[in-house]
Design a protein around this motif. Structure first.
Motif, mmCIF file in Angstrom:
data_model
loop_
_atom_site.group_PDB
_atom_site.id
_atom_site.type_symbol
_atom_site.label_atom_id
_atom_site.label_comp_id
_atom_site.label_asym_id
_atom_site.label_seq_id
_atom_site.Cartn_x
_atom_site.Cartn_y
_atom_site.Cartn_z
ATOM 1 N N HIS A 1 -4.317 0.123 -5.175
ATOM 2 C CA HIS A 1 -5.644 -0.308 -4.727
ATOM 3 C C HIS A 1 -6.609 0.863 -4.585
ATOM 4 N N LYS A 2 -6.139 2.060 -4.917
ATOM 5 C CA LYS A 2 -7.068 3.190 -5.017
ATOM 6 C C LYS A 2 -7.512 3.315 -6.476
ATOM 7 N N ASP B 1 4.896 11.853 -2.841
ATOM 8 C CA ASP B 1 3.743 11.026 -2.481
ATOM 9 C C ASP B 1 2.640 11.337 -3.492
ATOM 10 N N GLY C 1 0.848 -1.190 0.000
ATOM 11 C CA GLY C 1 0.000 0.000 0.000
ATOM 12 C C GLY C 1 0.877 1.231 0.000
ATOM 13 N N HIS D 1 0.912 13.559 4.010
ATOM 14 C CA HIS D 1 -0.074 12.560 4.445
ATOM 15 C C HIS D 1 0.372 11.979 5.795
ATOM 16 N N ASP E 1 -0.242 4.472 -5.128
ATOM 17 C CA ASP E 1 -1.128 3.413 -4.663
ATOM 18 C C ASP E 1 -1.824 2.797 -5.868
ATOM 19 N N VAL F 1 -5.190 14.662 0.345
ATOM 20 C CA VAL F 1 -6.460 13.942 0.499
ATOM 21 C C VAL F 1 -7.677 14.860 0.690
ATOM 22 N N ALA G 1 0.186 9.123 -4.248
ATOM 23 C CA ALA G 1 -0.593 7.900 -3.997
ATOM 24 C C ALA G 1 -1.740 7.743 -4.991
ATOM 25 N N GLY H 1 -1.365 15.406 -4.949
ATOM 26 C CA GLY H 1 -2.709 14.930 -4.626
ATOM 27 C C GLY H 1 -2.873 14.789 -3.128
ATOM 28 N N ASN I 1 5.595 4.797 0.806
ATOM 29 C CA ASN I 1 6.267 5.962 1.401
ATOM 30 C C ASN I 1 7.395 5.515 2.328
ATOM 31 N N SER J 1 0.671 9.125 6.778
ATOM 32 C CA SER J 1 1.534 7.935 6.678
ATOM 33 C C SER J 1 3.013 8.310 6.630
HETATM 34 C C1 LIG Z 1 -4.044 6.686 0.841
HETATM 35 C C2 LIG Z 1 -2.832 7.500 0.900
HETATM 36 C C3 LIG Z 1 -1.693 7.050 1.571
HETATM 37 C C4 LIG Z 1 -1.665 5.751 2.356
HETATM 38 O O1 LIG Z 1 -2.105 4.689 1.577
HETATM 39 P P1 LIG Z 1 -2.445 3.244 2.127
HETATM 40 O O2 LIG Z 1 -2.662 2.497 0.863
HETATM 41 O O3 LIG Z 1 -3.683 3.401 2.948
HETATM 42 O O4 LIG Z 1 -1.294 2.753 2.914
HETATM 43 C C5 LIG Z 1 -0.567 7.837 1.516
HETATM 44 N N1 LIG Z 1 -0.570 9.025 0.877
HETATM 45 C C6 LIG Z 1 -1.666 9.507 0.253
HETATM 46 C C7 LIG Z 1 -1.610 10.833 -0.429
HETATM 47 C C8 LIG Z 1 -2.840 8.752 0.230
HETATM 48 O O5 LIG Z 1 -3.912 9.209 -0.390
#
Ligand SMILES: *Cc1c(COP(=O)(O)O)cnc(C)c1O
Length: 468
Positions: free
Chosen positions: A298-299, A267, A145, A188, A296, A242, A269, A240, A150, A190
């Motif tokens: 899975h998004k 990042d 993920g 983010h 990412d 959130v 994602a 991008g 990251n 994370s």
């Molecule tokens: C969703 C997201 C993350 C974390 O992603 P996971 O797949 O939930 O680990 C990190 N950075 C951004 C910008 C995100 O949108």
């Protein structure tokens, strides 16, 4: 063999067919099931509570029956078209099939001693690189993920800091580095987690001011921070965010790097998918200049959880961090096996779902998903503007609508609004510009104009009910 295992093996084709039928029925019901069902789980004291492990038996058919009765009714429609919480993709038909086959084949695709899985992963990374406009100078690896992507990117950055200071962090530990600065405008959550995991510490992250009314970093403010720093830095650029899907000016950041020599991690994602839509591709101009990139899958690629990719221009440093030297694995060589490139040793053939969806629909198919999501977000943004009692907090830049109540916008009232809506559409709370807010993120291939209308209608009704 245990008799129930032997019986399941005998009946495997029939049992898999019964499982397939369950899956098909689940997917067929996505439009009608509450998007997030509200229910209390019966406890162990209840007749319909969990079976004690000592009494568990009956083979796959018994497990299927109990799953159908106890768990399936509580599952959300996150694979469906109106789950707008977090940033949640669905799974395209091809991605779903690829994921099924991943489990069926049960490969551990990390070594050239059994090479096909790793070859497929590398071919898929090549397609992804092309999709996001990255040059062959970027190598890539699949991880679980964006948080892990990251983390891996920042682990490579950590090793690079060591290179600049003449130490090897992978060998001697983070103590050899001293105080590290990681600069970012709207990182983010994370990223802080990654810094904690990596031993750099959450306080290594310094928040740089953003442009007025924006989540994009103020490049001049960043330059001031860099000029003051007394050692090499890491810059985490955001492509991008959130809340409002804002993008740092990546080309400007890369130009700053010429003068200040930092590690540039991006990042991206879900923002990287802007590259697929000609109208929005400018938002990620300069992405290829990054030292490491998180995307990412899975998004917005719409493959099942868990899938993301990590790109970097320094696979040599990556292998230094993640090498897993063992006699049975053979020498590392110039092109290290995947076992030497990510935190995991064993991993499933995670790339197969991505390979399937890219092979099935190509750039054009995935571009259509991105553009339809953006159109859906715009349409919902316009609907929000038309609903008395609601207020947009930011322009709809790409695929997220961020809004609040026009009056008395407390977190409690917004939570009440979200839960009133939850059967029809799922939105998640946030804070933006000092105000509690709700956000609707569009990233599912299933979402249509009709879903946007249905959500807008439900939203208007919920606002009225709340007496806003
Ligand atoms: C969703 C997201 C993350 C974390 O992603 P996971 O797949 O939930 O680990 C990190 N950075 C951004 C910008 C995100 O949108």
């Amino acid at each position: 063999m245990h008799p129930e295992l032997a019986a399941d093996l005998d009946e495997l084709p029939i049992l898999l067919e019964e499982t397939r039928q369950r899956a098909v029925a689940f997917l067929a019901g996505l439009d009608d099931r509450p998007v997030v069902p509200v229910r209390d789980l019966p406890g162990p004291e209840s007749e319909s509570g969990p079976v004690p492990l000592g009494a568990a038996s009956g083979g796959l058919r018994a497990a299927l029956a109990e799953f159908a009765e106890r768990w399936e009714p509580g599952l959300s429609a996150s694979a469906g078209p109106r789950y707008f919480g977090f940033v949640t993709g669905g799974a395209t038909p091809a991605a779903l099939a690829g994921d099924w086959l991943t489990a069926a084949a049960d490969q551990n695709s990390n070594s050239s001693l059994d090479p096909t899985g790793q070859q497929l992963e590398r071919e898929t990374v090549g397609w992804l690189r092309e999709l996001f406009g990255l040059s062959p100078a970027h190598s890539g690896t699949f991880v679980s993920g964006a948080t892990m992507s990251n983390t891996v990117g920042l682990a490579i950055a950590r090793e690079w800091l060591g290179e600049r200071l003449g130490v090897q962090v992978a060998e001697d530990g983070v103590g050899a580095l001293g105080q590290v600065r990681v600069l970012s405008g709207s990182a983010h959550s994370s990223v802080a987690k990654a810094l904690s995991v990596l031993g750099l510490g959450r306080t290594a992250l310094r928040v740089v001011p953003t442009l007025p009314g924006r989540e994009a970093v103020d490049v001049a403010a960043l330059e001031r921070e860099l000029a003051e720093a007394d050692g090499p830095c890491v810059v985490v650029a955001n492509a991008g965010t959130v809340n409002t899907v804002d993008f740092d000016d990546l080309t400007a950041l890369a130009a700053l790097r010429e003068r200040y020599g930092f590690w540039l991690h991006v990042d991206a994602a879900f923002g990287a998918f802007a590259a697929l839509a000609p109208e929005h591709a400018h938002l990620v101009a300069g992405l290829d200049l990054a030292d490491s990139v998180c995307v990412d899958l899975h998004k917005w690629l719409n493959v099942p959880y868990d899938s993301a990719v990590q790109f970097t221009r320094r696979p040599d440093l990556q292998a230094r961090v993640f090498q897993n030297a063992a006699a049975y694995l053979g020498p590392m060589g110039a092109h290290p096996d995947l076992v030497h490139l990510t935190p995991e040793n064993s991993h499933r053939l995670r790339a197969l779902a991505a390979w399937f969806t890219l092979r099935a629909y190509g750039r054009a198919g995935h571009r259509e998903i991105v553009e339809r999501c953006v159109a859906g977000a715009r349409a919902l943004g316009e609907a929000v503007e038309g609903i008395e009692g609601l207020r947009l907090l930011a322009p709809v830049r790409l695929n997220v609508v961020c809004f609040t109540l026009a009056a008395d916008a407390t977190a409690e009232r917004l939570a009440a609004l979200a839960s009133e809506l939850a059967g029809e559409a799922f939105l998640t709370p946030t804070r933006y510009a000092g105000a509690p807010a709700l956000r609707a993120a569009f990233s599912s291939w299933r979402t249509t104009e009709a879903d946007v209308r249905r959500t807008a209608t439900a939203l208007a009704r919920a606002v009225q009910k709340l007496g806003a």
